[in-house]
Design a protein around this motif. Structure first.
Motif, PDB file in Angstrom:
ATOM      1  N   UNK A  17       0.985  -1.178  -0.116  1.00 19.02           N
ATOM      2  CA  UNK A  17       0.077   0.126   0.039  1.00 19.02           C
ATOM      3  C   UNK A  17       1.056   1.216   0.040  1.00 19.02           C
ATOM      4  N   UNK A  18       0.626   2.213  -0.793  1.00 15.05           N
ATOM      5  CA  UNK A  18       1.585   3.347  -0.919  1.00 15.05           C
ATOM      6  C   UNK A  18       0.898   4.633  -1.148  1.00 15.05           C
ATOM      7  N   UNK A  19       1.572   5.704  -0.801  1.00 20.07           N
ATOM      8  CA  UNK A  19       0.803   7.083  -0.882  1.00 20.07           C
ATOM      9  C   UNK A  19       1.749   7.714  -2.195  1.00 20.07           C
ATOM     10  N   UNK A  20       1.045   7.789  -3.153  1.00 20.68           N
ATOM     11  CA  UNK A  20       1.630   8.470  -4.370  1.00 20.68           C
ATOM     12  C   UNK A  20       1.548   9.947  -4.557  1.00 20.68           C
ATOM     13  N   UNK A  21       2.674  10.540  -4.637  1.00 18.47           N
ATOM     14  CA  UNK A  21       2.814  12.050  -4.764  1.00 18.47           C
ATOM     15  C   UNK A  21       2.929  12.396  -6.204  1.00 18.47           C
ATOM     16  N   UNK A 114       1.099   5.688   7.645  1.00 24.42           N
ATOM     17  CA  UNK A 114       1.964   4.541   8.012  1.00 24.42           C
ATOM     18  C   UNK A 114       1.857   3.141   8.563  1.00 24.42           C
ATOM     19  N   UNK A 115       0.534   3.165   9.329  1.00 20.67           N
ATOM     20  CA  UNK A 115       0.109   2.013   9.844  1.00 20.67           C
ATOM     21  C   UNK A 115      -0.349   0.748   8.638  1.00 20.67           C
ATOM     22  N   UNK A 116      -0.216   1.416   7.508  1.00 23.45           N
ATOM     23  CA  UNK A 116      -0.782   0.469   6.442  1.00 23.45           C
ATOM     24  C   UNK A 116       0.368   0.002   5.562  1.00 23.45           C
ATOM     25  N   UNK A 117       1.449   0.681   5.700  1.00 28.92           N
ATOM     26  CA  UNK A 117       2.586   0.549   4.865  1.00 28.92           C
ATOM     27  C   UNK A 117       3.420  -0.657   4.954  1.00 28.92           C
ATOM     28  N   UNK A 118       3.466  -1.305   6.434  1.00 23.81           N
ATOM     29  CA  UNK A 118       3.967  -2.529   6.626  1.00 23.81           C
ATOM     30  C   UNK A 118       5.494  -2.162   6.074  1.00 23.81           C
ATOM     31  N   UNK A 119       6.237  -3.380   5.845  1.00 21.39           N
ATOM     32  CA  UNK A 119       7.726  -3.154   5.190  1.00 21.39           C
ATOM     33  C   UNK A 119       7.676  -3.123   3.683  1.00 21.39           C
ATOM     34  N   UNK A 120       6.710  -3.483   3.018  1.00 25.17           N
ATOM     35  CA  UNK A 120       6.646  -3.495   1.430  1.00 25.17           C
ATOM     36  C   UNK A 120       6.155  -2.032   1.017  1.00 25.17           C
ATOM     37  N   UNK A 121       5.072  -1.471   1.603  1.00 24.08           N
ATOM     38  CA  UNK A 121       4.632  -0.580   1.007  1.00 24.08           C
ATOM     39  C   UNK A 121       5.237   0.900   1.592  1.00 24.08           C
ATOM     40  N   UNK A 122       4.828   2.308   1.100  1.00 27.88           N
ATOM     41  CA  UNK A 122       5.318   3.188   1.504  1.00 27.88           C
ATOM     42  C   UNK A 122       4.906   4.431   0.601  1.00 27.88           C
ATOM     43  N   UNK A 123       6.114   5.256   0.317  1.00 25.23           N
ATOM     44  CA  UNK A 123       5.661   6.518  -0.622  1.00 25.23           C
ATOM     45  C   UNK A 123       6.329   6.323  -1.777  1.00 25.23           C
ATOM     46  N   UNK A 124       5.654   6.787  -2.941  1.00 25.69           N
ATOM     47  CA  UNK A 124       6.166   6.702  -4.174  1.00 25.69           C
ATOM     48  C   UNK A 124       5.962   8.421  -4.649  1.00 25.69           C
ATOM     49  N   UNK A 125       7.047   8.810  -5.147  1.00 27.65           N
ATOM     50  CA  UNK A 125       7.215  10.183  -5.904  1.00 27.65           C
ATOM     51  C   UNK A 125       6.897   9.650  -7.474  1.00 27.65           C
ATOM     52  N   UNK A 149       9.459   3.184   3.180  1.00 28.51           N
ATOM     53  CA  UNK A 149      10.074   2.729   2.010  1.00 28.51           C
ATOM     54  C   UNK A 149       9.831   3.655   0.815  1.00 28.51           C
ATOM     55  N   UNK A 150      10.765   4.026  -0.042  1.00 30.29           N
ATOM     56  CA  UNK A 150      10.472   5.241  -0.973  1.00 30.29           C
ATOM     57  C   UNK A 150      10.670   4.576  -2.269  1.00 30.29           C
ATOM     58  N   UNK A 151      10.016   4.853  -3.372  1.00 33.56           N
ATOM     59  CA  UNK A 151      10.013   4.452  -4.657  1.00 33.56           C
ATOM     60  C   UNK A 151       9.903   5.952  -5.461  1.00 33.56           C
ATOM     61  N   UNK A 152      10.562   6.041  -6.471  1.00 31.47           N
ATOM     62  CA  UNK A 152      10.599   7.315  -7.440  1.00 31.47           C
ATOM     63  C   UNK A 152      10.306   6.625  -8.914  1.00 31.47           C
ATOM     64  N   UNK A 153       9.203   7.347  -9.194  1.00 33.68           N
ATOM     65  CA  UNK A 153       8.871   6.861 -10.629  1.00 33.68           C
ATOM     66  C   UNK A 153       9.480   8.036 -11.489  1.00 33.68           C
ATOM     67  N   UNK A 173      13.488   2.645  -7.994  1.00 30.96           N
ATOM     68  CA  UNK A 173      13.316   3.428  -9.140  1.00 30.96           C
ATOM     69  C   UNK A 173      12.486   2.692 -10.074  1.00 30.96           C
ATOM     70  N   UNK A 174      11.371   3.363 -10.213  1.00 27.05           N
ATOM     71  CA  UNK A 174      10.404   2.754 -11.510  1.00 27.05           C
ATOM     72  C   UNK A 174      10.790   3.601 -12.625  1.00 27.05           C
ATOM     73  N   UNK A 175      11.710   3.165 -13.698  1.00 28.12           N
ATOM     74  CA  UNK A 175      12.240   3.720 -14.487  1.00 28.12           C
ATOM     75  C   UNK A 175      11.583   3.692 -15.583  1.00 28.12           C
ATOM     76  N   UNK A 176      11.286   4.858 -16.008  1.00 26.83           N
ATOM     77  CA  UNK A 176      10.224   4.536 -17.507  1.00 26.83           C
ATOM     78  C   UNK A 176      11.152   4.710 -18.684  1.00 26.83           C
TER      79      UNK A 176
END
Lengths: 295, 708
Positions: A17-21, A114-125, A149-153, A173-176
């Motif tokens: 589960x992520x929050x995407x900005x 944050x209670x929903x992210x666990x270890x897999x989920x987190x934030x995606x820019x 946890x951080x991901x960047x597209x 990195x989610x690299x397009x």
């Protein structure tokens, strides 16, 4: 940071589960862009005509952008993107897309889940191109400090300095990779794919974990040459976890229309399930790890 | 032969014969048989009309035991059946002059633990000494009735033994029934047969008991048989499947209004036992296997989860949920145990909690339970806002809120008066005589000893819960008034009352503003949620003050169970932009259409109030679209929601994977979707057995911002 939107409970931009900005501003101008409201580096006024009830509340505009003589009309040339009309509009037919956030303010928002992210989920820019924001790496650093946890597209079209700044704080990195053919890349995105691929190799050499996200546009890049090139690229990378196809869709078109642009929807570009599976099968044959939501 | 799934293809583990048994049962084979004989006749009993109610009841049970059709299904591994149609309609299936005489009992989980471990013969011993104790008192007829109903049970049991003895292939059924339910069970199969036989007999007599903690009840029997090599895991799964399949013997299709699968046959899985040891065992997982494979939705199953719950179990819950049908829900066990202990229950009792067959928390086998619902929105609209009286004057929002709480208080006070009216003494110790219900009373601790029936406060705990409904709508209404009138001063209270009285006529812009510009309950907006926090606290205070002063404990709960449908004709326009008579929030879930931030925001809003104070329960329904739960990431998503629900302090959550388009297709072509199941509230319903209004309400609950 100029933010177009923040979406909670996202499952499609990385793991868990992520929050995407979504940040505003992109150096590419893809013909198939799914998020046209994130192309410009400026705030923009969206007008969803179907929601307008003709109440005239947007008459508060100090520049007289809104006319009511024959239904609601919009003179975008006069608009200074101040957003007053959007605040007044009761139906949210008018909406100013693009709001400034500090890294700290954004952190407060993403921490809510944050209670929903666990270890897999987190934030995606995402965006737009998030790494073009000077504050992006600070935000990623703050997230990391809070254990997120951080991901960047990224479209990969950024300076080496900004890229190097983000790598230490980015888990994935989610690299397009829009296309592997230079001529097509230029024709459909407006830029060369060379710097993008060079940056990808650089990031990989610095240990950045990547997932290649590849738009699939029927008749444009749904060909074996592209799949083969993707497989080659995948094998050149040390830290790439796999390739994920993003089939073209037309859901972004309503946003283009709301921006005052002409409809660009191309239903003939939508790949069929069989075409997607075929591409995935070819990649798998080429020894590529395919990341698929289906099944 | 495939079992319906909203999403994905169900696995196959059971034998072909068992799958066929399930398929036929779900496709009405036994339900339609059950409707062939609605009840036994009492017409030939001389002077029946002149007998006492208790005597009439005892004779009715005797008749049922003697004459109810027996059913032995082909290849069934467990025997016993509830074979008469009036039981499906909640009557004791015995008719006088063509009509059933007695209404039966539901909303309870009976004491199967005593049945399994000590046997019915132990209960008989208790009944014999109780009769001695109460002889010559007003309680003698009930005490005598206990013995007579046990005799009837024995008679019914003998008929089965006799029938099974001579048919080939049922040797094991016969052998088990020679021992149980009268003696303690000595094997897993005997335990399961004992459980089923008592369940079937109690249901045969019209009652709808819940099962409760089936893994706690059966786990040790299974582990022992597996260790001794008497049984394989596969055989155990088949046996449990037969139990669940036989529980579908009342499935008969047709249109039922609120659905056909709500006979309160709860199962509760997992959690800790009275001593604090983890219960989760192979029975837990085998039950989940069967639910996953068959999609049987007739046993609303709730898993007790906590921070200790093993990842493996959370994943299994997610995997089963993913097929849709809403067959699983979860309790946040630690919060509930805390809540019960805080309310005064001993810790060991609190740890053994189950429910009434729906989701209202109770101590199984020891509790009388009922609830009285009321519409909090209507009290706000009619009392506090005077039916939209334009002469109202509340100088501040706080003043308005205080008045509202005072009105809720008046409602709870009059509820207390109503409860006191059930007793013939001031101290509320002598309950007025009630309709006889000896059969369930036999299996509720306290009744036999006290010589009082289940309905006369015989059980150890006697609960009558006030359930507040429309709470999210009341919160949203208060929040909109706060913003429009007191904070932003867009309109005066008088103007707003006028507008609402006119059902927003001619005020579309302001109505749209109220609808769109505020983030209501369910969007993780602290300002709106603060009103929910306060209201939950104030309502709990009112209920606690009443508790024990009116003959009953009155634990608070939040529910609608679909009453938002029947309440809608009485509701006026809301300050949040809804027009009069709209169908609004279910349970403690956001008002349809107001949740725009997705499931995590919904759960966060829901968890902000101190739900420990909702001792009866507070239900949250979360509908997820199939695409949000696809693939491995879908499992992670569901597990993440379960964990967040626990760590944030939720109480009861029923996630369902549903798709409005699929439901619309089922509405148009019911014949193609006979077993498509949806979570309604504490129960499931096969969607096509709901009437159109209920179907529309459920479709209306989809949508929202649950996907991205």
């Amino acid at each position: 940071m100029l933010i177009a939107s923040i979406q909670r409970f996202c499952m499609h931009d990385g793991d868990g589960v992520r929050t995407t900005v979504f940040l505003k501003g992109c150096p590419l101008s893809c013909a198939w862009c799914h998020n046209p409201e994130t192309q410009s580096f400026q705030p923009e006024l969206l007008f969803h005509a179907a929601k307008c009830i003709g109440c005239g509340a947007c008459g508060v505009c100090p520049r007289g952008v809104h006319g009511f003589a024959a239904g609601h009309t919009l003179d975008r040339g006069l608009c200074t993107r101040c957003g007053v009309c959007g605040e007044a509009c009761p139906t949210e037919a008018l909406e100013l897309c693009g709001k400034e956030y500090t890294a700290e303010a954004l952190l407060d928002i993403v921490l809510r889940d944050k209670d929903f992210y666990g270890t897999a989920g987190g934030v995606t820019l995402s965006g737009g191109e998030p790494l073009l924001s000077e504050e992006a790496s600070l935000f990623l650093k703050l997230c990391r400090e809070r254990g997120l946890n951080t991901a960047v597209e990224t479209c990969g079209m950024v300076s080496e300095r900004l890229l190097r700044g983000a790598i230490p704080y980015t888990d994935l990195f989610l690299w397009d990779v829009k296309d592997t053919d230079e001529l097509r890349h230029q024709a459909y995105t407006g830029v060369s794919c060379k710097p993008i691929l060079e940056n990808l190799l650089l990031a990989d050499s610095l240990g950045a974990k990547t997932r290649l996200r590849c738009i699939l546009v029927k008749g444009v890049n749904t060909n074996e040459g592209h799949y083969k090139a993707l497989a080659e690229l995948f094998h050149r990378l040390q830290h790439c976890e796999g390739v994920e196809f993003l089939p073209y869709h037309t859901y972004g078109d309503s946003k283009a229309v709301a921006l005052g642009q002409k409809s660009k929807a191309r239903t003939d570009w939508i790949p069929s399930e069989d075409e997607i599976s075929y591409g995935e099968a070819l990649l798998r044959q080429g020894g590529v790890t395919v990341i698929s939501r289906r099944g | 032969m495939e079992f319906f799934a909203t999403n994905g293809k169900r696995p196959v583990r059971l034998s072909e014969a068992t799958r066929r048994f399930a398929y036929e049962s779900l496709h009405h084979k036994y339900g339609l048989q059950t409707k062939e004989v609605m009840g036994v006749s009492l017409d030939d009993i001389e002077g029946f009309g002149n007998l006492s109610q208790q005597e009439q009841y005892d004779r009715a049970i005797e008749r049922i035991a003697e004459e109810a059709p027996l059913r032995i299904c082909e290849g069934e591994l467990l025997s016993g059946a509830a074979t008469m149609g009036y039981a499906i309609k909640h009557f004791v299936p015995a008719c006088y002059g063509g009509k059933p005489v007695f209404y039966a009992v539901s909303h309870l989980t009976i004491d199967f633990e005593t049945v399994l471990k000590k046997g019915v013969s132990y209960i008989r011993k208790q009944a014999v000494s109780a009769l001695e104790l109460h002889r010559g008192t007003a309680r003698e007829p009930f005490a005598a009735s206990c013995i007579r109903c046990l005799d009837s049970l024995e008679r019914f049991h003998k008929r089965y033994l006799h029938a099974l003895r001579d048919i080939e292939g049922y040797e094991e059924n016969y052998k088990c029934l020679q021992n149980v339910p009268f003696s303690p069970a000595t094997s897993f199969r005997e335990a399961l047969q004992s459980l089923w036989f008592i369940f079937a007999f109690v249901r045969l007599c019209g009652n709808w008991p819940g099962i409760g903690r089936i893994d706690y009840l059966l786990g040790s029997y299974l582990e022992k048989d597996l260790a001794d090599g008497k049984l394989t895991v596969e055989e155990a799964r088949e046996l449990l499947a037969h139990f669940l399949i036989k529980g579908c013997e009342w499935v008969c299709g047709g249109n039922y209004g609120s659905g056909d699968a709500q006979h309160y046959q709860n199962l509760v899985l997992g959690g800790i036992d009275p001593q604090g040891n983890e219960v989760t065992n192979r029975v837990t997982y085998l039950i989940l296997d069967v639910l996953e494979e068959t999609g049987i939705s007739d046993f609303p199953t709730t898993v007790r989860i906590s921070k200790r719950t093993e990842e493996k179990l959370l994943r299994r819950i997610a995997e089963v949920l993913r097929y849709g049908g809403g067959v699983l829900a979860v309790y946040n066990e630690d919060l509930i145990i805390d809540s019960l202990v805080g309310y005064g229950y001993p810790l060991e009792e609190a740890r053994s909690f189950a429910n009434d067959g729906c989701w209202e928390v109770q101590i199984p086998g020891k509790t009388y339970f009922t609830y009285t619902p009321f519409d909090a929105l209507r009290i706000l609209q009619e009392k506090t806002l005077g039916g939209y009286n334009t002469e109202l004057a509340y100088p501040t929002f706080d003043a308005l809120y205080k008045q509202y709480v005072a009105h809720l208080g008046e409602h709870i006070t009059s509820f207390g008066e109503y409860l006191r009216g059930m007793f013939s003494d001031k101290e509320c110790t002598v309950h007025h005589t009630y309709s006889p219900c000896t059969v369930v009373s036999l299996f509720e601790q306290g009744c036999i000893e006290k010589g009082l029936s289940y309905l006369e406060c015989g059980p150890v705990y006697n609960l009558h819960s006030p359930h507040i409904g429309g709470l999210p709508d009341a919160v949203n209404s208060l929040y909109a008034i706060k913003k429009l009138v007191y904070d932003e001063k867009k309109v005066s209270l008088q103007q707003l009352m006028e507008i609402l009285e006119g059902n927003w006529e001619g005020q579309e812009a302001l109505r749209q503003y109220a609808l769109n510009k505020y983030a209501y309950y369910g969007n993780d907006n602290d300002e709106a949620d603060a009103i929910a926090v306060a209201l939950v606290e104030d309502f709990a205070d009112l209920c606690d003050k009443l508790s024990g002063t009116c003959g009953y404990l009155t634990p608070a709960g939040i529910s609608t169970f679909g009453r938002q449908l029947e309440w809608s004709p009485h509701r006026l326009a809301t300050p949040g932009g809804r027009k009069a008579h709209e169908i609004l929030a279910g349970n403690f879930s956001p008002t349809p259409g107001t949740d725009k931030e997705g499931a995590t925001a919904i759960i966060r809003s829901y968890c902000k109030p101190n739900l420990r104070r909702m001792v009866s329960g507070a239900a949250l329904d979360v509908k997820l679209l199939p695409h949000t739960v696809e693939g491995e990431n879908g499992i992670c998503t569901l597990v993440a929601l379960l964990k967040g629900f626990v760590s944030l302090g939720g109480h009861f959550m029923q996630p369902d994977i549903a798709d409005a388009e699929l439901l619309k297709a089922a509405q148009a072509h019911p014949e193609e979707y006979p077993t498509l199941s949806v979570r309604v509230s504490g129960w499931n319903a096969r969607f096509v057995t709901l009437c159109k209004e209920w179907q529309d309400m459920i479709i209306g609950q989809m949508g929202g911002g649950e996907s991205c």
